[in-house]
Motif scaffolding. Structure first.
Motif, PDB file in Angstrom:
ATOM      1  N   ILE A 193     -19.778 110.539 118.351  1.00 55.82           N
ATOM      2  CA  ILE A 193     -18.496 109.829 118.273  1.00 55.82           C
ATOM      3  C   ILE A 193     -17.326 110.761 118.594  1.00 55.82           C
ATOM      4  O   ILE A 193     -16.448 110.396 119.390  1.00 55.82           O
ATOM      5  CB  ILE A 193     -18.338 109.123 116.912  1.00 55.82           C
ATOM      6  CG1 ILE A 193     -19.269 107.905 116.853  1.00 55.82           C
ATOM      7  CG2 ILE A 193     -16.886 108.689 116.688  1.00 55.82           C
ATOM      8  CD1 ILE A 193     -19.215 107.129 115.554  1.00 55.82           C
ATOM      9  N   PRO A 194     -17.261 111.973 118.020  1.00 56.34           N
ATOM     10  CA  PRO A 194     -16.202 112.896 118.458  1.00 56.34           C
ATOM     11  C   PRO A 194     -16.246 113.179 119.958  1.00 56.34           C
ATOM     12  O   PRO A 194     -15.196 113.289 120.601  1.00 56.34           O
ATOM     13  CB  PRO A 194     -16.479 114.159 117.637  1.00 56.34           C
ATOM     14  CG  PRO A 194     -17.173 113.676 116.413  1.00 56.34           C
ATOM     15  CD  PRO A 194     -18.011 112.525 116.877  1.00 56.34           C
ATOM     16  N   SER A 195     -17.440 113.282 120.528  1.00 57.07           N
ATOM     17  CA  SER A 195     -17.554 113.530 121.969  1.00 57.07           C
ATOM     18  C   SER A 195     -16.994 112.363 122.772  1.00 57.07           C
ATOM     19  O   SER A 195     -16.346 112.558 123.808  1.00 57.07           O
ATOM     20  CB  SER A 195     -19.018 113.771 122.344  1.00 57.07           C
ATOM     21  OG  SER A 195     -19.483 114.997 121.818  1.00 57.07           O
ATOM     22  N   LEU A 196     -17.241 111.137 122.309  1.00 58.99           N
ATOM     23  CA  LEU A 196     -16.659 109.960 122.969  1.00 58.99           C
ATOM     24  C   LEU A 196     -15.138 110.024 122.928  1.00 58.99           C
ATOM     25  O   LEU A 196     -14.463 109.855 123.945  1.00 58.99           O
ATOM     26  CB  LEU A 196     -17.144 108.682 122.287  1.00 58.99           C
ATOM     27  CG  LEU A 196     -16.461 107.386 122.726  1.00 58.99           C
ATOM     28  CD1 LEU A 196     -16.848 107.021 124.155  1.00 58.99           C
ATOM     29  CD2 LEU A 196     -16.787 106.240 121.774  1.00 58.99           C
TER      30      LEU A 196
ATOM     31  N   LYS B 202     -13.464 104.650 113.685  1.00 60.67           N
ATOM     32  CA  LYS B 202     -13.279 105.669 114.727  1.00 60.67           C
ATOM     33  C   LYS B 202     -13.502 105.126 116.131  1.00 60.67           C
ATOM     34  O   LYS B 202     -12.999 105.699 117.104  1.00 60.67           O
ATOM     35  CB  LYS B 202     -14.250 106.833 114.476  1.00 60.67           C
ATOM     36  CG  LYS B 202     -14.089 107.474 113.109  1.00 60.67           C
ATOM     37  CD  LYS B 202     -15.220 108.438 112.821  1.00 60.67           C
ATOM     38  CE  LYS B 202     -15.141 108.978 111.402  1.00 60.67           C
ATOM     39  NZ  LYS B 202     -16.308 109.839 111.071  1.00 60.67           N
ATOM     40  N   VAL B 203     -14.277 104.053 116.244  1.00 61.83           N
ATOM     41  CA  VAL B 203     -14.574 103.466 117.553  1.00 61.83           C
ATOM     42  C   VAL B 203     -14.530 101.951 117.421  1.00 61.83           C
ATOM     43  O   VAL B 203     -14.532 101.405 116.317  1.00 61.83           O
ATOM     44  CB  VAL B 203     -15.974 103.892 118.070  1.00 61.83           C
ATOM     45  CG1 VAL B 203     -16.067 105.398 118.243  1.00 61.83           C
ATOM     46  CG2 VAL B 203     -17.085 103.377 117.152  1.00 61.83           C
ATOM     47  N   ASP B 204     -14.487 101.268 118.569  1.00 66.57           N
ATOM     48  CA  ASP B 204     -14.645  99.812 118.593  1.00 66.57           C
ATOM     49  C   ASP B 204     -16.017  99.492 119.178  1.00 66.57           C
ATOM     50  O   ASP B 204     -16.494 100.185 120.081  1.00 66.57           O
ATOM     51  CB  ASP B 204     -13.566  99.162 119.451  1.00 66.57           C
ATOM     52  CG  ASP B 204     -12.210  99.167 118.763  1.00 66.57           C
ATOM     53  OD1 ASP B 204     -12.176  99.284 117.524  1.00 66.57           O
ATOM     54  OD2 ASP B 204     -11.192  99.060 119.468  1.00 66.57           O
ATOM     55  N   PHE B 205     -16.638  98.438 118.665  1.00 65.70           N
ATOM     56  CA  PHE B 205     -17.980  98.075 119.095  1.00 65.70           C
ATOM     57  C   PHE B 205     -17.970  96.804 119.942  1.00 65.70           C
ATOM     58  O   PHE B 205     -17.138  95.911 119.751  1.00 65.70           O
ATOM     59  CB  PHE B 205     -18.898  97.851 117.891  1.00 65.70           C
ATOM     60  CG  PHE B 205     -19.356  99.116 117.231  1.00 65.70           C
ATOM     61  CD1 PHE B 205     -20.395  99.861 117.780  1.00 65.70           C
ATOM     62  CD2 PHE B 205     -18.763  99.570 116.063  1.00 65.70           C
ATOM     63  CE1 PHE B 205     -20.825 101.020 117.186  1.00 65.70           C
ATOM     64  CE2 PHE B 205     -19.187 100.737 115.445  1.00 65.70           C
ATOM     65  CZ  PHE B 205     -20.228 101.471 116.012  1.00 65.70           C
ATOM     66  N   SER B 206     -18.945  96.748 120.832  1.00 63.53           N
ATOM     67  CA  SER B 206     -19.222  95.509 121.554  1.00 63.53           C
ATOM     68  C   SER B 206     -19.807  94.488 120.588  1.00 63.53           C
ATOM     69  O   SER B 206     -20.064  94.784 119.410  1.00 63.53           O
ATOM     70  CB  SER B 206     -20.238  95.779 122.669  1.00 63.53           C
ATOM     71  OG  SER B 206     -21.525  96.056 122.101  1.00 63.53           O
ATOM     72  N   ASP B 207     -20.036  93.285 121.091  1.00 61.04           N
ATOM     73  CA  ASP B 207     -20.827  92.333 120.333  1.00 61.04           C
ATOM     74  C   ASP B 207     -22.214  92.924 120.093  1.00 61.04           C
ATOM     75  O   ASP B 207     -22.708  93.702 120.922  1.00 61.04           O
ATOM     76  CB  ASP B 207     -20.957  91.022 121.103  1.00 61.04           C
ATOM     77  CG  ASP B 207     -19.620  90.320 121.273  1.00 61.04           C
ATOM     78  OD1 ASP B 207     -18.724  90.536 120.442  1.00 61.04           O
ATOM     79  OD2 ASP B 207     -19.488  89.546 122.247  1.00 61.04           O
ATOM     80  N   PRO B 208     -22.875  92.597 118.982  1.00 66.85           N
ATOM     81  CA  PRO B 208     -24.211  93.137 118.731  1.00 66.85           C
ATOM     82  C   PRO B 208     -25.198  92.761 119.838  1.00 66.85           C
ATOM     83  O   PRO B 208     -25.134  91.655 120.384  1.00 66.85           O
ATOM     84  CB  PRO B 208     -24.612  92.473 117.408  1.00 66.85           C
ATOM     85  CG  PRO B 208     -23.326  92.102 116.756  1.00 66.85           C
ATOM     86  CD  PRO B 208     -22.404  91.731 117.882  1.00 66.85           C
TER      87      PRO B 208
ATOM     88  N   ASP C 290     -18.933  99.950 108.960  1.00 71.07           N
ATOM     89  CA  ASP C 290     -17.500 100.085 108.692  1.00 71.07           C
ATOM     90  C   ASP C 290     -17.004 101.503 108.928  1.00 71.07           C
ATOM     91  O   ASP C 290     -15.898 101.701 109.439  1.00 71.07           O
ATOM     92  CB  ASP C 290     -17.185  99.655 107.257  1.00 71.07           C
ATOM     93  CG  ASP C 290     -17.392  98.165 107.037  1.00 71.07           C
ATOM     94  OD1 ASP C 290     -17.414  97.419 108.044  1.00 71.07           O
ATOM     95  OD2 ASP C 290     -17.545  97.747 105.866  1.00 71.07           O
ATOM     96  N   GLU C 291     -17.789 102.489 108.539  1.00 70.89           N
ATOM     97  CA  GLU C 291     -17.371 103.877 108.699  1.00 70.89           C
ATOM     98  C   GLU C 291     -17.161 104.231 110.174  1.00 70.89           C
ATOM     99  O   GLU C 291     -16.154 104.834 110.553  1.00 70.89           O
ATOM    100  CB  GLU C 291     -18.411 104.815 108.087  1.00 70.89           C
ATOM    101  CG  GLU C 291     -18.046 106.290 108.181  1.00 70.89           C
ATOM    102  CD  GLU C 291     -19.099 107.195 107.581  1.00 70.89           C
ATOM    103  OE1 GLU C 291     -18.931 108.423 107.667  1.00 70.89           O
ATOM    104  OE2 GLU C 291     -20.101 106.678 107.025  1.00 70.89           O
ATOM    105  N   ARG C 292     -18.091 103.828 111.009  1.00 66.27           N
ATOM    106  CA  ARG C 292     -17.958 104.105 112.447  1.00 66.27           C
ATOM    107  C   ARG C 292     -16.841 103.274 113.074  1.00 66.27           C
ATOM    108  O   ARG C 292     -16.162 103.736 113.990  1.00 66.27           O
ATOM    109  CB  ARG C 292     -19.291 103.838 113.153  1.00 66.27           C
ATOM    110  CG  ARG C 292     -20.368 104.852 112.803  1.00 66.27           C
ATOM    111  CD  ARG C 292     -21.723 104.457 113.329  1.00 66.27           C
ATOM    112  NE  ARG C 292     -22.736 105.456 112.989  1.00 66.27           N
ATOM    113  CZ  ARG C 292     -24.034 105.235 112.980  1.00 66.27           C
ATOM    114  NH1 ARG C 292     -24.505 104.035 113.296  1.00 66.27           N
ATOM    115  NH2 ARG C 292     -24.877 106.198 112.657  1.00 66.27           N
TER     116      ARG C 292
END
Length: 305
Positions: free
Chosen positions: A120-123, A144-150, A139-141
């Motif tokens: 995640i830091p590398s992204l 720091k990032v946004d996710f696509s649909d599962p 929730d923790e991730r």
């Protein structure tokens, strides 16, 4: 999505390619001496303005959907991303990337091996555009990032040796358990340790193969990890089995697999939090391969049930 629980042999393909160049812009200037030259300069200015507008549009489109998508991924992690004996990258995530980026969006893609505990830091440092690495949405991730649909449902499960005295979850008390750093398997093990009042020892490894090898060598007595990855390893090793028992899947009313499940999780593609337009494009592409049946075809290459 159907909750399919057993693994079968898989095959995949890899695509690569060259990065297309981005265009640059410029303005034209002129000096006027006669009416004729003024008209000429006016026409030239209009042309230059039109060129600038076209270049800006091209640059904007390139920033949303790049000509080549670089994907951060923890490799190897069978059956999602791994290399064959011939050195070819393959796996479920690799085939989904091919369908989404090459098939639906018409762009090249490349996987960039990255340690999972720093992915995640590398992204967010700009080392690649997205993460596809069997990454659980939580929730923790999501801070720091946004996710696509599962695009996949998985369970945290426990793998033990066949000759082990461990036959149920309670038997793990006081035992040494192997996990991969930075994963939800490690998180599930921490939760189990808390449930046991601290009576569980965890050994963390940079890659899951290290934990599997430790299990075979007797350095740990169990491995906690995603069900499909555990199943791939168990399919290759006669000496290991899933720990049985009911768990999170049954409690949540899922079509539970026939082994202990510590969690129920959904995988997503991770994006930087300023990449909303590209994420929307990828969500549309994921929906398209589900609707066309291509997703199910890829799924059946790696999983059954």
């Amino acid at each position: 999505m159907d909750r399919r629980t057993y693994l079968k042999s898989g095959a995949g393909v890899v695509a690569g390619g060259l990065i297309a160049g981005c265009t640059g812009g410029g303005d034209g200037e002129g000096s006027t001496a006669t009416e004729a030259s003024e008209a000429t300069d006016t026409e030239a200015g209009t042309t230059a303005e039109g060129t600038e507008s076209m270049e800006t549009e091209t640059e904007t489109e390139e920033s949303v959907v790049p000509s080549k998508v670089v994907i951060g991924s923890d490799i190897p992690y069978r059956p999602f991303e791994y290399e064959t004996a011939a050195g070819e990258l393959t796996g479920f995530d690799v085939d989904i990337a091919k369908a989404v980026f090459e098939g639906e969006l018409g762009v090249e893609y490349e996987f960039k091996p990255t340690s999972f505990d720093s992915i995640i830091p590398s992204l967010n440092n700009g080392n690649f555009r997205i993460i596809m690495s069997a990454m659980t949405i939580n929730d923790e991730r999501a801070e720091k990032v946004d996710f696509s649909d599962p695009y996949f449902t998985a369970y945290q499960t426990v793998l033990v040796r066949k000759d082990s005295s461990i036959s149920g979850k309670e038997d793990l008390k006081g035992k040494v358990v192997g996990v991969q750093k930075g994963t939800t398997g490690a998180g599930a093990a921490e939760g189990l340790k808390e449930e046991f009042g601290g009576d569980l020892e965890l050994k963390q490894y940079d890659q899951i193969n290290g934990a599997f090898q430790a299990l075979m060598n007797g350095q740990v007595e169990a491995v906690i990890n995603d069900n499909t990855v555990n199943a791939e390893f168990a399919d290759q090793q006669d000496g290991v089995v899933f720990l049985e028992g009911e768990g999170a899947a049954a409690e949540e009313g899922e079509n539970a697999p026939p082994y202990l499940t510590l969690t129920v999780e959904n995988y997503g593609i991770a994006f930087r939090q300023d990449d909303d337009e590209f994420r929307e494009q990828v969500n549309e592409a994921l929906a398209a391969i589900r609707e066309s049946g291509e997703y199910d075809e890829i799924y059946s290459e790696y999983f059954s049930g």
